[in-house]
Scaffold this motif. Structure first.
Motif, mmCIF file in Angstrom:
data_model
loop_
_atom_site.group_PDB
_atom_site.id
_atom_site.type_symbol
_atom_site.label_atom_id
_atom_site.label_comp_id
_atom_site.label_asym_id
_atom_site.label_seq_id
_atom_site.Cartn_x
_atom_site.Cartn_y
_atom_site.Cartn_z
ATOM 1 N N ARG A 59 11.596 5.083 5.297
ATOM 2 C CA ARG A 59 10.998 6.420 5.440
ATOM 3 C C ARG A 59 11.563 7.413 4.424
ATOM 4 O O ARG A 59 10.814 8.204 3.839
ATOM 5 C CB ARG A 59 11.247 6.921 6.869
ATOM 6 C CG ARG A 59 10.718 8.301 7.184
ATOM 7 C CD ARG A 59 9.270 8.525 6.736
ATOM 8 N NE ARG A 59 8.359 7.485 7.180
ATOM 9 C CZ ARG A 59 7.132 7.322 6.681
ATOM 10 N NH1 ARG A 59 6.696 8.117 5.718
ATOM 11 N NH2 ARG A 59 6.358 6.365 7.159
ATOM 12 N N ALA B 181 8.862 -0.359 1.354
ATOM 13 C CA ALA B 181 7.618 0.090 1.988
ATOM 14 C C ALA B 181 7.852 0.540 3.427
ATOM 15 O O ALA B 181 7.015 1.259 3.996
ATOM 16 C CB ALA B 181 6.573 -1.024 1.950
ATOM 17 N N LEU C 259 9.992 6.667 1.058
ATOM 18 C CA LEU C 259 8.575 7.048 1.021
ATOM 19 C C LEU C 259 8.417 8.564 0.956
ATOM 20 O O LEU C 259 7.489 9.073 0.306
ATOM 21 C CB LEU C 259 7.858 6.483 2.244
ATOM 22 C CG LEU C 259 7.751 4.954 2.305
ATOM 23 C CD1 LEU C 259 7.036 4.521 3.586
ATOM 24 C CD2 LEU C 259 7.012 4.407 1.079
ATOM 25 N N GLU D 282 0.809 -1.228 0.000
ATOM 26 C CA GLU D 282 0.000 0.000 0.000
ATOM 27 C C GLU D 282 0.845 1.282 0.000
ATOM 28 O O GLU D 282 0.558 2.216 -0.758
ATOM 29 C CB GLU D 282 -0.945 -0.014 1.213
ATOM 30 C CG GLU D 282 -1.953 1.133 1.212
ATOM 31 C CD GLU D 282 -2.877 1.098 0.011
ATOM 32 O OE1 GLU D 282 -3.219 2.193 -0.487
ATOM 33 O OE2 GLU D 282 -3.240 -0.001 -0.450
ATOM 34 N N PRO D 283 1.906 1.379 0.805
ATOM 35 C CA PRO D 283 2.681 2.633 0.789
ATOM 36 C C PRO D 283 3.344 2.920 -0.555
ATOM 37 O O PRO D 283 3.710 4.062 -0.830
ATOM 38 C CB PRO D 283 3.735 2.413 1.886
ATOM 39 C CG PRO D 283 3.174 1.348 2.759
ATOM 40 C CD PRO D 283 2.393 0.454 1.851
#
Length: 871
Positions: free
Chosen positions: A73, A70, A76, A15-16
Motif C-alpha cells: 500500500r 502490487a 502504491l 495492473e496496480p
C-alpha cells in the motif's frame, strides 16, 4: 554459441503497477529526483546494475518482487502520487501558456545529436548535451517544441585505453526496443516511415521512434530496417561516422526526412504544425529545401517559397572556425538532387547556389552547410556574446560592404538544465532554505537575476556540502579507475594503490571535454616540474580529475590523451592526477559537483560557449578559465579566475602555450591554493566560501537553460512566428519580386551630395546639425530604400566605431535629373573624435534587417571627407 535471432521480452506489470510503465517511458525521470527515488525503491541493487535506467530495471526485476509491490500500500500510494505529478506536469499551464503575446503554436527543433540521459546514448559532446538541455528546459517552460534527430544504432563510441594509454573505440549495438522509445504508428498499427529518393532509382527509408522528453516529443529517424538495402541500412549507424557521402545522406535524412517525420507526427497525433523551424547547427540545413518543395506544390515559385521558408526559420551556429563546418563537393550534392534523385521539382542549380561559398576567400566548388543554413534563415545566432562577434566576422562575406558588427547574426548565450546537473545534495540544501517548490521553480524557469537566499546559508553548511561532494567524487574515481586499469590488462594484485588515489580534503581540479587540439588538454603539462610541485606540495597540494574523448579519426587528439595518461601513470603522482576514460553524462553528473575548480584553457576565441563550466558553477565549483565563450561574458573576480592570454596575431603558438601555461601555474600557486587552504577564525576558508556563495547567487541564474530558452522564445521564435504569419503566398510572391527588382536596379543607387548646417572642424557637445543629402535612386523610389545617417567615434583612419544609424526623410519630389533630397537631424552626443557618413539600404516592411540583401550604397571617395566633423 551465438543466437541467430534476438528478441526483447518486456515484463507484464500487474495492473496496480501499470503507471510504472508510463513513468519509465517519459524521460522526465532523468531530471526528476522523486521519480528516480521511486524506481530505486523497486529494487536498489537492480537499479544500480541498470545504471539508473527504469526501462532496463523493469526488464530485469523478478516477477515475485513485482507481485509483492502490487500489494504494498505504501508503494502504491507513492506510485499514485508520482503518476499524478507527471500528469499535472504534462497538462498544466506553465510559463509559456501565461504569456500574453501570440507565441508560435509549435516550434520544430532539429539537431544531429541529443544528450537527454545516459540511458539514451545519442550524443558525442557539447552540441548534443545543449540540445538535450534545450528540450528539457522547453518542457519545463511549456514551450510546444518538437525535437527531431537521428537514432544511431551504435550511438557514439565507448572509450577505453590500451596498456600504453592509447584511446580505443568500441561501438556497442543499441537495440531500440531496449531503450525508452516507442515507434510512431500509422492509424492501422503499421510503423510510420519516411522515404528519400536516391540516385539510380534507389530509396532510403526510415522508421520514426518517439522519445517523450517531459512535454516535448523527440522524433528519431532510424534507417536500419529490412526495407532498405545494406548500404542504406547503415546510414544511421554511427554519430559523425563515415565518409562524405555517408554524412551527406545522414544530413539529408535529418533535414528532409525530419520535416516529413514532423508532418507525419502532427497528422497522426493532432499536434499543432510548427510555425517556426530551428536548425541547431548546419547539419539539419536541408530541412529548408524540403519546406521549399512543399510550397512549390502549393503554387509558389522557388523565390517566393524561399522567402516564406526564411521567414519562419532560425539558424544557430555553434562553431567558431570554418574547419568545424560540414562542406561537401558540389558534384556530390548535385548528384543527390534533381530529376533522378531527391526533390525532383527543385532546380539543382538553385539548390547549389544556397550553399556555395560565392564570396571572397570562399572555395567555389564546395557546398557549405552553415552557409546554406544562413541563407535559408531570416534569423541567426551564435551561442555567446563573444561567439556572436566571431560568427559575424567569419560569415561577413555573405553581407558584402557591411561592417562585421552589422552582419545579422545575434547571440543567445547557452545555458544548462539545472535539474539535470545540480547534485541532489546541492538541491536539498537550497530546498531547505527556500522550500522545494520555490527551489524547483528557480532552477527550471530561472526568471530572477540573483539568488539572494544563498546569502542566508551558513558557512559551515556550504563547506560541509563541498567536502561531502568531493568525498563522493573520490569514491567514484577510484571505482572507475580500477575498472579502467582492469581493461588495460592489470591484475587485482597490482591495483592496491588505487585505494589511496585522491584525498577528499585536497583541492580538486576538474577538466573534461572533447579533445580537439584547440582545447589544449595537455597545457597543464607544459612545465612538468611546476605541475609536480603543485601536485605534491606538502601543505597546499592539488589533485586533478581529467576525462575526454578524441574523435576516432583524430590521431593528434589521441596522442594528447596518451601523453596525459602516461604522466598520470607515473607512480610518483598517480594518487594526485587521474584520467578517466569514457566521459559521458553519467560520469559528468558526479564530476561537476565534486570538483572545487573547473579548468578550461582553450585557444581564445575558439570556444563557442563551453557549458561544462556552467554545470560546475551550479554546484558551487569555481571556474578557472581563459576568457572565452561564456566566461568572457560573465567573469567577475568575485567568483573565479581568468587565465591571461597571449592571443596576438604575431604570437608563435609554442610561445603562446608557454606564456599561458605559466599564467595558469602562477594563479594556482599564488592565489588559488592559498584561498582554499587558509583558514579564518572559525577554522573555515572564509574567502573560498564567499566565492562559492557568489558563484551560486550571481552566476546561478545566468547559466540556466530556462533563461536561454526564454530568450529564444522572446527574441527569435516569437519574431519568426510573426514573420511566418505575415508571409502569406501573395506577400511571399511580392517580396521575392521586390527583391529581384531591387537587385537588378541597385547599380543606379548613388549618394551624390552631402551637406551640413555646420562646416567647421569642431562643434560643441549637444549641438544638433541639419543634414541634406542628394541621392540617385535610378529605377527605384523612396518606398524601396532607407537613407541613413551613420555617426559615431572615429579612429585614426577615420573609421566609425560604436556607430548609430538614424533614418533621413525624403523632401519634395525628384529634381529635373531624377535625384531625391533627404533631410534629417544629426546630434553630437559624445565628445572627442566624431564622424558621420550617409548610406542607402534596401527598405521593406518584411525584412528582418537592412543588411538582409547584402546591398549598400555609400558616398564616393571624393565625398567621404565631408563626414568628418570633430577631431
Amino acid at each position: 554459441m551465438k543466437a541467430i535471432r534476438r528478441f526483447t521480452v518486456r515484463p507484464v506489470l500487474p495492473e496496480p503497477l501499470r503507471p510504472l510503465s508510463d513513468l519509465a517511458r517519459n524521460l522526465r525521470w532523468s531530471w526528476h529526483a522523486g521519480t528516480r527515488d521511486l524506481f530505486r525503491s523497486v529494487d536498489p541493487e537492480r537499479w544500480a546494475a541498470a545504471g539508473g535506467d527504469p526501462v532496463r530495471l523493469l526488464g530485469s526485476v523478478a516477477a515475485a518482487r513485482l507481485t509483492e509491490l502490487a500489494a504494498d500500500r505504501d508503494f502504491l500510494d507513492r506510485l499514485g502520487a508520482a503518476a499524478a505529478d507527471l500528469d499535472a506536469y504534462m497538462t498544466g499551464e506553465r510559463w509559456y501558456q501565461a504569456q500574453t503575446d501570440r507565441l508560435p503554436a509549435a516550434v520544430a527543433y532539429f539537431s544531429p545529436e541529443f544528450g537527454i540521459t545516459a540511458a539514451l546514448p545519442q550524443y558525442s559532446g557539447g552540441l548534443g548535451i545543449l540540445a538535450g538541455d534545450h528540450l528539457k528546459a522547453a518542457s519545463d517552460l511549456g514551450v510546444p517544441l518538437v525535437g527531431v534527430g537521428l537514432l544511431y544504432r551504435h550511438g557514439y563510441f565507448r572509450q577505453t585505453l590500451s596498456r600504453d594509454g592509447w584511446q580505443q573505440e568500441h561501438y556497442p549495438v543499441l537495440d531500440p526496443n531496449e531503450l525508452p522509445l516507442d515507434q510512431l504508428k500509422e492509424a492501422d498499427g503499421t510503423a510510420a516511415q519516411v522515404a528519400l529518393a536516391l540516385p539510380g532509382g534507389r530509396s532510403l527509408r526510415a522508421r520514426i521512434w518517439l522519445a517523450q522528453v517531459g512535454r516535448v516529443p523527440l522524433l528519431l529517424l532510424d534507417s536500419d530496417i529490412e526495407e532498405n538495402d545494406l548500404g542504406e541500412r547503415g546510414v544511421t549507424d554511427r554519430l559523425y561516422g563515415g565518409g562524405s557521402e555517408h554524412r551527406l545522406l545522414q544530413e539529408m535524412l535529418l533535414g528532409i526526412g525530419g520535416v516529413r517525420a514532423v508532418r507525419a507526427y502532427c497528422a497522426l497525433t493532432g499536434h499543432p504544425e510548427p510555425e517556426v523551424f530551428h536548425t541547431n547547427e548546419g547539419h539539419a540545413g536541408f530541412l529548408g529545401l524540403e519546406r521549399i518543395a512543399e510550397l512549390r506544390t502549393e503554387g509558389l515559385d522557388f523565390d517566393a517559397a524561399l522567402e516564406a521558408v526564411r521567414a519562419g526559420t532560425v539558424f544557430t551556429t555553434h562553431t567558431p572556425v570554418p574547419a568545424g563546418i560540414d562542406r561537401f563537393d558540389r558534384e556530390l550534392v548535385a548528384r543527390h538532387f534533381g530529376p533522378q534523385a531527391e526533390l525532383p521539382d527543385l532546380e539543382v542549380d538553385r539548390i547549389l547556389r544556397l550553399g556555395m561559398e560565392t564570396y571572397p576567400g570562399g572555395e567555389p566548388n564546395l557546398f557549405n552547410m552553415a552557409v546554406m543554413g544562413l541563407r535559408l534563415a531570416q534569423r541567426a545566432n551564435g551561442v555567446s556574446l563573444l561567439h556572436g562577434n566571431v560568427s559575424r566576422e567569419m560569415f561577413a562575406g555573405l553581407w558584402p560592404g557591411f561592417d562585421a558588427e552589422e552582419v545579422p547574426i545575434t547571440s543567445v548565450t547557452n545555458g544548462v538544465h539545472a535539474p539535470t546537473w545540480v547534485a541532489p545534495e546541492v538541491y536539498r540544501l537550497g530546498a531547505r532554505q527556500i522550500g522545494a517548490e520555490r527551489a524547483e521553480e528557480a532552477l527550471s524557469v530561472g526568471d530572477s537575476d540573483r539568488w539572494d537566499s544563498v546569502a542566508d546559508i551558513a558557512d559551515q553548511d556550504i563547506w560541509e556540502l563541498r567536502r561531502s561532494l568531493r568525498e563522493l567524487l573520490v569514491l567514484e574515481v577510484r571505482e572507475r579507475l580500477r575498472a579502467s586499469w582492469r581493461q588495460r590488462g592489470a591484475g587485482t594484485a597490482e591495483l592496491g594503490w588505487i585505494d589511496g588515489v585522491l584525498d577528499p580534503d585536497v583541492l580538486t581540479i576538474g577538466f573534461a571535454r572533447r579533445v580537439p587540439s584547440y582545447k589544449r588538454l595537455t597545457l597543464m603539462l607544459r612545465d612538468r616540474d611546476r605541475l609536480m610541485n603543485l601536485l605534491l606540495h606538502p601543505e597546499r597540494p592539488v589533485q586533478f580529475v581529467i576525462a575526454g574523448k578524441a574523435h576516432p579519426a583524430d590521431d593528434g587528439g589521441k596522442r594528447l590523451i596518451q601523453e596525459l595518461v602516461r604522466f598520470a601513470d607515473d607512480p610518483r603522482v598517480r594518487h594526485r592526477i587521474v584520467f578517466l576514460p569514457d566521459y559521458g553524462m553519467a560520469m559528468a553528473q558526479k564530476l561537476y559537483p565534486g570538483c572545487d575548480i573547473w579548468l578550461n584553457n582553450p585557444l581564445r576565441p575558439l570556444e563557442a560557449c563551453g557549458t561544462s563550466g556552467m554545470k560546475a558553477a551550479l554546484n558551487g565549483c569555481l571556474n578557472l578559465s581563459v576568457l572565452d565563450g561564456w566566461w568572457d561574458e560573465w567573469f567577475q573576480p568575485d567568483f573565479g579566475w581568468a587565465i591571461p592570454t597571449a592571443d596576438g596575431a604575431g604570437t608563435d603558438p609554442d610561445r603562446r602555450d608557454d606564456i599561458e601555461a605559466a599564467a595558469l601555474y602562477d594563479l594556482l600557486e599564488q592565489r588559488i591554493t592559498p584561498s582554499f587552504y587558509e583558514r579564518g577564525r572559525g577554522g573555515l576558508p572564509d574567502r573560498w566560501i564567499e566565492m562559492v556563495r557568489r558563484t551560486l547567487s550571481l552566476l546561478g541564474p545566468k547559466v540556466l537553460a530556462g533563461r536561454m530558452v526564454r530568450e529564444y522564445v522572446e527574441r527569435l521564435y516569437a519574431p519568426a512566428a510573426r514573420a511566418h504569419r505575415a508571409m502569406d503566398p501573395d506577400s511571399a510572391r511580392a517580396l521575392a519580386a521586390w527583391k529581384a527588382r531591387v537587385r537588378s536596379a541597385w547599380h543606379g543607387v548613388t549618394v551624390d551630395h552631402v551637406e551640413t548646417s555646420v562646416t567647421a572642424a569642431t562643434a560643441e557637445l549637444g549641438t544638433t546639425l541639419g543634414l541634406r543629402v542628394r541621392v540617385g535612386l535610378g529605377d527605384l523610389g523612396p518606398d524601396d530604400v532607407e537613407v541613413q545617417a551613420v555617426s559615431g567615434r572615429v579612429d585614426e583612419e577615420d573609421r566609425l566605431t560604436d556607430a548609430a544609424a538614424v533614418p533621413l526623410k525624403p523632401v519634395g519630389s525628384p529634381d529635373a535629373e531624377g535625384r531625391w533630397m533627404y533631410e534629417g537631424p544629426l546630434s553630437l552626443d559624445r565628445t572627442g573624435p566624431f564622424g558621420y557618413t550617409v548610406r542607402i539600404l534596401p527598405g521593406h516592411r518584411l525584412l528582418a534587417s537592412g543588411a538582409e540583401l547584402g546591398l549598400l550604397a555609400v558616398p564616393s571617395e571624393d565625398l567621404a571627407g565631408a563626414g568628418l566633423l570633430m577631431r
